[in-house]
Design an enzyme around this catalytic site. Structure first.
Site, mmCIF file in Angstrom:
data_model
loop_
_atom_site.group_PDB
_atom_site.id
_atom_site.type_symbol
_atom_site.label_atom_id
_atom_site.label_comp_id
_atom_site.label_asym_id
_atom_site.label_seq_id
_atom_site.Cartn_x
_atom_site.Cartn_y
_atom_site.Cartn_z
ATOM 1 N N CYS A 1 0.795 -1.284 0.117
ATOM 2 C CA CYS A 1 -0.090 0.101 0.020
ATOM 3 C C CYS A 1 0.865 1.087 -0.207
ATOM 4 O O CYS A 1 0.698 2.248 -0.800
ATOM 5 C CB CYS A 1 -0.972 0.106 1.244
ATOM 6 S SG CYS A 1 -0.352 -0.693 2.804
ATOM 7 N N HIS B 1 -2.840 6.360 4.656
ATOM 8 C CA HIS B 1 -1.382 6.463 4.584
ATOM 9 C C HIS B 1 -0.833 7.832 4.520
ATOM 10 O O HIS B 1 -1.180 8.300 3.459
ATOM 11 C CB HIS B 1 -0.544 5.165 4.155
ATOM 12 C CG HIS B 1 -0.894 4.056 4.604
ATOM 13 N ND1 HIS B 1 -1.423 3.437 5.660
ATOM 14 C CD2 HIS B 1 -0.446 2.812 4.147
ATOM 15 C CE1 HIS B 1 -1.399 2.236 6.124
ATOM 16 N NE2 HIS B 1 -0.713 1.739 4.919
#
Ligand code: A2P
Length: 347
Positions: free
Chosen positions: A129, A249
């Protein structure tokens, strides 16, 4: 139009549920969708896009007649069942790290290296990710000026560690006292020897350490970035940190480009021209990307773009994306969209 029989392994998980949502939302041309998970979930009925789906236990036979199988149930399940799916003619898009660095497995961020799909042999890997959002944001920079070096520190959300980690953050957040310390069981990872509370904390460990002092997550960012850009000469180093954020994130990224004389404004324009990128960069108006506002968004957000005070080819950036979407489910579905029009099955 060609239609596809699709399966999602790990459909009850944080990423699997989003894969289903994205397939429905983006009108992927499916003929059928089979939702697979562990035997614990077999028979559970879930609702998505106004339809009811019944979860089945994932077994080798589950992949009979499946054209495209998304895997997001952990590396060991992928290792066991992905070859079974490929054997039965399915193309597997795998969200785990099980096959990412295998030489004959394309590791794909569609905006960056869709051409790597050309010669796939049934297995296609979705990158880590944190790596996906960084590669997507830096691709236009690499194309325009060449990248020499990337130094990244991540600020990663707990949803990347799965549904149980989200529950743990939520339960600890209301009760920060010594009990939170005692109740920690999910982070840095469920299988770790020691656990630490994530609420009100920052844990500089994602996955396990190696003998060089790097974690597996950090090596993923280093090795996968080079593979996606197809360039081992780019220097990459990473420090990966888990924060008490549910989704999204963030990354502080320092880059050194090859070209001399590029200004921050030019770099900003170049990044803004990238596919799937939104630049949010106006310090005057306190306009910069934040995970809370990136949640449920498809794009990768970039801000705080500025020149290094000392290095003539050095720049700093702040990159944020929804780790469950561009970092996982959306990227996987975008890979599947690139397969549309090709022969659906392997044989
Ligand atoms: P289940 O809900 O039946 O345990 P997350 O990463 O959010 O924790 O989700 C993990 C996903 O992987 C879930 O869908 C989970 O299903 C699935 N899973 C776990 N173990 C297995 C297994 N042995 N076979 C298939 N799917 C599994």
């Amino acid at each position: 139009m060609q239609t596809y029989n699709v399966a999602i392994v790990g459909a009850t998980g944080a990423v699997g549920a989003k894969i289903l949502d994205k397939l429905l939302e983006r009108s992927f041309p499916y003929r059928s969708i089979r939702l697979l998970a562990s035997s614990r979930s077999s028979g559970t009925v879930i609702q998505a896009g106004g339809r009811l789906f019944t979860i089945e236990e994932a077994k080798p036979e589950s992949f009979k007649d499946i054209d495209i199988a998304f895997f997001s149930a952990g590396g060991s399940i992928s290792e066991k069942l992905a070859p079974e799916a490929v054997k039965r003619g399915a193309v597997v898009i795998d969200n785990t790290s099980a096959f990412r660095m295998d030489a004959d497995v394309p590791l794909v961020v569609p905006e960056v290296n869709a051409d790597a799909l050309e010669n796939h042999k049934g297995l296609i890997a979705n990158p880590n990710c944190s790596t996906i959002q960084m590669a997507a944001a830096l691709h236009p920079v690499n194309k325009a000026y060449g990248l020499d070096r990337i130094l990244v520190s991540t600020y990663q959300a707990v949803s990347g560690a799965g549904s149980d980690a989200i529950l743990e953050l939520k339960s600890q957040s209301g009760q920060f006292d010594s009990r939170a310390r005692n109740s920690a069981s999910q982070l840095p990872s469920a299988g770790a020897k020691r656990h630490y509370p994530i609420a009100f904390n920052a844990i500089p460990q994602i996955d396990v350490f190696d003998e060089k002092g790097y974690t597996k997550e950090e090596w993923k960012m280093i090795n996968e970035t080079k593979k996606i850009f197809g360039d081992n000469s780019i220097s990459v180093s990473a420090t990966c940190v888990r924060l008490p954020v549910v989704t999204g994130h963030s990354e502080s990224v320092y880059i050194e480009i090859q070209e001399e004389g590029v200004t921050a404004e030019e770099l900003r324009r170049t990044i803004a021209g990238g596919q799937g990128i939104t630049v949010q960069d106006d310090p005057e108006k306190q306009h910069y990307p934040m995970p809370l506002f990136a949640e449920n968004e498809d794009n990768v957000f970039v801000g705080r773009i500025r020149k290094d005070p000392d290095h003539p080819r050095g720049f700093h950036l702040w990159i944020v994306a929804d780790n469950l979407l561009k970092g996982a489910a959306l990227n996987s579905v975008q890979i599947a969209e690139k397969l549309i029009g090709r022969p659906p099955r392997l044989s």
